[in-house]
Write a protein that holds these residues in place. Sequence first.
Motif, PDB file in Angstrom:
ATOM      1  N   ARG A  65      15.931  -0.237 -15.811  1.00  0.00           N
ATOM      2  CA  ARG A  65      15.796  -0.684 -17.142  1.00  0.00           C
ATOM      3  C   ARG A  65      14.919  -1.345 -17.534  1.00  0.00           C
ATOM      4  N   GLY A  66      13.917  -1.550 -16.066  1.00  0.00           N
ATOM      5  CA  GLY A  66      12.700  -1.735 -15.994  1.00  0.00           C
ATOM      6  C   GLY A  66      12.664  -3.458 -16.178  1.00  0.00           C
ATOM      7  N   GLU A  67      13.405  -4.488 -16.115  1.00  0.00           N
ATOM      8  CA  GLU A  67      13.338  -5.440 -15.807  1.00  0.00           C
ATOM      9  C   GLU A  67      12.971  -6.233 -14.626  1.00  0.00           C
ATOM     10  N   SER A  68      12.050  -7.225 -15.259  1.00  0.00           N
ATOM     11  CA  SER A  68      11.367  -9.014 -13.922  1.00  0.00           C
ATOM     12  C   SER A  68      12.480  -9.410 -13.378  1.00  0.00           C
ATOM     13  N   GLU A  69      13.186  -9.633 -13.849  1.00  0.00           N
ATOM     14  CA  GLU A  69      14.259 -10.931 -13.480  1.00  0.00           C
ATOM     15  C   GLU A  69      15.720  -9.400 -13.984  1.00  0.00           C
ATOM     16  N   VAL A 119       7.770  -5.034 -10.524  1.00  0.00           N
ATOM     17  CA  VAL A 119       8.397  -6.236  -9.121  1.00  0.00           C
ATOM     18  C   VAL A 119       9.690  -7.327  -9.414  1.00  0.00           C
ATOM     19  N   VAL A 120      11.051  -7.321  -9.356  1.00  0.00           N
ATOM     20  CA  VAL A 120      12.087  -7.897 -10.199  1.00  0.00           C
ATOM     21  C   VAL A 120      12.326  -8.570  -8.711  1.00  0.00           C
ATOM     22  N   GLY A 121      12.650 -10.218  -9.728  1.00  0.00           N
ATOM     23  CA  GLY A 121      12.809 -11.510  -8.837  1.00  0.00           C
ATOM     24  C   GLY A 121      14.526 -11.485  -9.635  1.00  0.00           C
ATOM     25  N   VAL A 122      15.369 -11.356  -8.565  1.00  0.00           N
ATOM     26  CA  VAL A 122      17.080 -11.805  -8.649  1.00  0.00           C
ATOM     27  C   VAL A 122      17.755 -13.007  -8.460  1.00  0.00           C
ATOM     28  N   PRO A 153       0.357  -1.651  -0.438  1.00  0.00           N
ATOM     29  CA  PRO A 153      -0.076   0.246  -0.014  1.00  0.00           C
ATOM     30  C   PRO A 153       0.526   1.154   0.322  1.00  0.00           C
ATOM     31  N   ILE A 154       2.202   1.286   0.783  1.00  0.00           N
ATOM     32  CA  ILE A 154       2.632   2.446   0.326  1.00  0.00           C
ATOM     33  C   ILE A 154       3.560   2.335  -0.829  1.00  0.00           C
ATOM     34  N   LEU A 155       3.226   1.868  -1.365  1.00  0.00           N
ATOM     35  CA  LEU A 155       4.143   1.920  -2.470  1.00  0.00           C
ATOM     36  C   LEU A 155       3.754   2.701  -3.764  1.00  0.00           C
ATOM     37  N   ALA A 156       2.385   2.288  -3.772  1.00  0.00           N
ATOM     38  CA  ALA A 156       0.832   2.081  -3.790  1.00  0.00           C
ATOM     39  C   ALA A 156       0.408   3.831  -3.617  1.00  0.00           C
ATOM     40  N   ASP A 157       0.617   4.071  -2.495  1.00  0.00           N
ATOM     41  CA  ASP A 157       0.272   5.330  -2.479  1.00  0.00           C
ATOM     42  C   ASP A 157       1.822   6.544  -2.681  1.00  0.00           C
ATOM     43  N   ASN A 158       2.712   6.000  -3.449  1.00  0.00           N
ATOM     44  CA  ASN A 158       4.027   6.534  -3.721  1.00  0.00           C
ATOM     45  C   ASN A 158       3.807   6.588  -5.374  1.00  0.00           C
ATOM     46  N   GLY A 159       3.292   6.595  -6.004  1.00  0.00           N
ATOM     47  CA  GLY A 159       3.341   5.820  -7.552  1.00  0.00           C
ATOM     48  C   GLY A 159       3.351   4.591  -8.433  1.00  0.00           C
ATOM     49  N   GLY A 160       3.964   3.462  -7.105  1.00  0.00           N
ATOM     50  CA  GLY A 160       4.226   2.105  -8.031  1.00  0.00           C
ATOM     51  C   GLY A 160       4.942   1.820  -7.586  1.00  0.00           C
ATOM     52  N   GLY A 161       6.621   2.440  -7.629  1.00  0.00           N
ATOM     53  CA  GLY A 161       8.009   1.757  -6.900  1.00  0.00           C
ATOM     54  C   GLY A 161       8.274   0.419  -7.641  1.00  0.00           C
ATOM     55  N   ALA A 162       9.398   0.165  -7.079  1.00  0.00           N
ATOM     56  CA  ALA A 162       9.891  -1.318  -7.476  1.00  0.00           C
ATOM     57  C   ALA A 162       9.832  -2.278  -5.965  1.00  0.00           C
ATOM     58  N   LEU A 163       9.500  -3.473  -6.117  1.00  0.00           N
ATOM     59  CA  LEU A 163       9.824  -4.258  -5.152  1.00  0.00           C
ATOM     60  C   LEU A 163      10.734  -5.252  -5.949  1.00  0.00           C
ATOM     61  N   VAL A 164      11.719  -5.383  -4.849  1.00  0.00           N
ATOM     62  CA  VAL A 164      12.948  -6.139  -5.747  1.00  0.00           C
ATOM     63  C   VAL A 164      12.963  -7.800  -4.202  1.00  0.00           C
ATOM     64  N   ASN A 165      12.554  -9.123  -5.068  1.00  0.00           N
ATOM     65  CA  ASN A 165      12.978  -9.528  -4.238  1.00  0.00           C
ATOM     66  C   ASN A 165      14.882 -10.572  -4.300  1.00  0.00           C
ATOM     67  N   ILE A 166      15.211 -11.368  -3.115  1.00  0.00           N
ATOM     68  CA  ILE A 166      16.554 -11.477  -4.271  1.00  0.00           C
ATOM     69  C   ILE A 166      16.201 -13.142  -3.677  1.00  0.00           C
TER      70      ILE A 166
END
Length: 234
Positions: A202-206, A166-169, A115-128
């Motif tokens: 770069r906008g990558e998902s993975e 959402v980025v998977g690393v 919800p915080i990311l949504a309120d701030n425009g979307g942003g990014a969630l990165v999971n290692i």
Amino acid sequence: MTAVEGSIALVTGGQRGIGKAFVERLLARGATKVYATARDPRPSDDPRVEAVFLDVTHGYSVTDLAEKARDVDIVINNAGVLHPAPLLTGDLAQVFATFDTNVYGPLRVAQAFAPILADNGGGALVNIHSLLSWAAGSGAYGASKAALWSLTNSLRIELAAQHTQVVGVHLGFADTEMVAAIPTQKIAPTDVARIVLDGVERGESEVLVDEVTRTFKAALAGPVEGLALPAPRR
């Protein structure tokens, strides 16, 4: 894609290893503030870094931090544990603890901060994740990273409507304390952070950090026997 310059970021496990490298690289790229979490946080000399307590295995700890850090637009789920627990003969308590930190921990963070990311425009969630998400033979740790990979792919779909990247690393072994005793080739944490943030921008998902990871990703299309983890080499 998500710009690092001008962003406010949160890095779980951000005071050592790869997490520390992420904090340093975020600041070098122009992030204005970084929350660096730890279970025993140490103050930073850099005023742009806010050291904060977080234990991802406790829901109240995650929600308390979310109440405090309502300005973030990049969340990097880096905190994790490596318990040497084989699945058949290992202590089930260690297996549960591995999943609690490596799978349910990132999920708790994602639920609290979506919800915080949504309120701030979307942003990014990165999971290692890890190449061990795909490579068989690392017991509870690999199984937990495989579960996190699946979780990330589902989160990407659920968060698409709010425009969260959402980025998977995935990567092999990085040169950190966690794997100091494992005799194998390792990648520098600073290189990991640089490559991952390049992918975010770069906008990558993975993001596949190194060649050994790309090799295992390609092997997914072949027989499962090809996914066995090779013996460590110096």
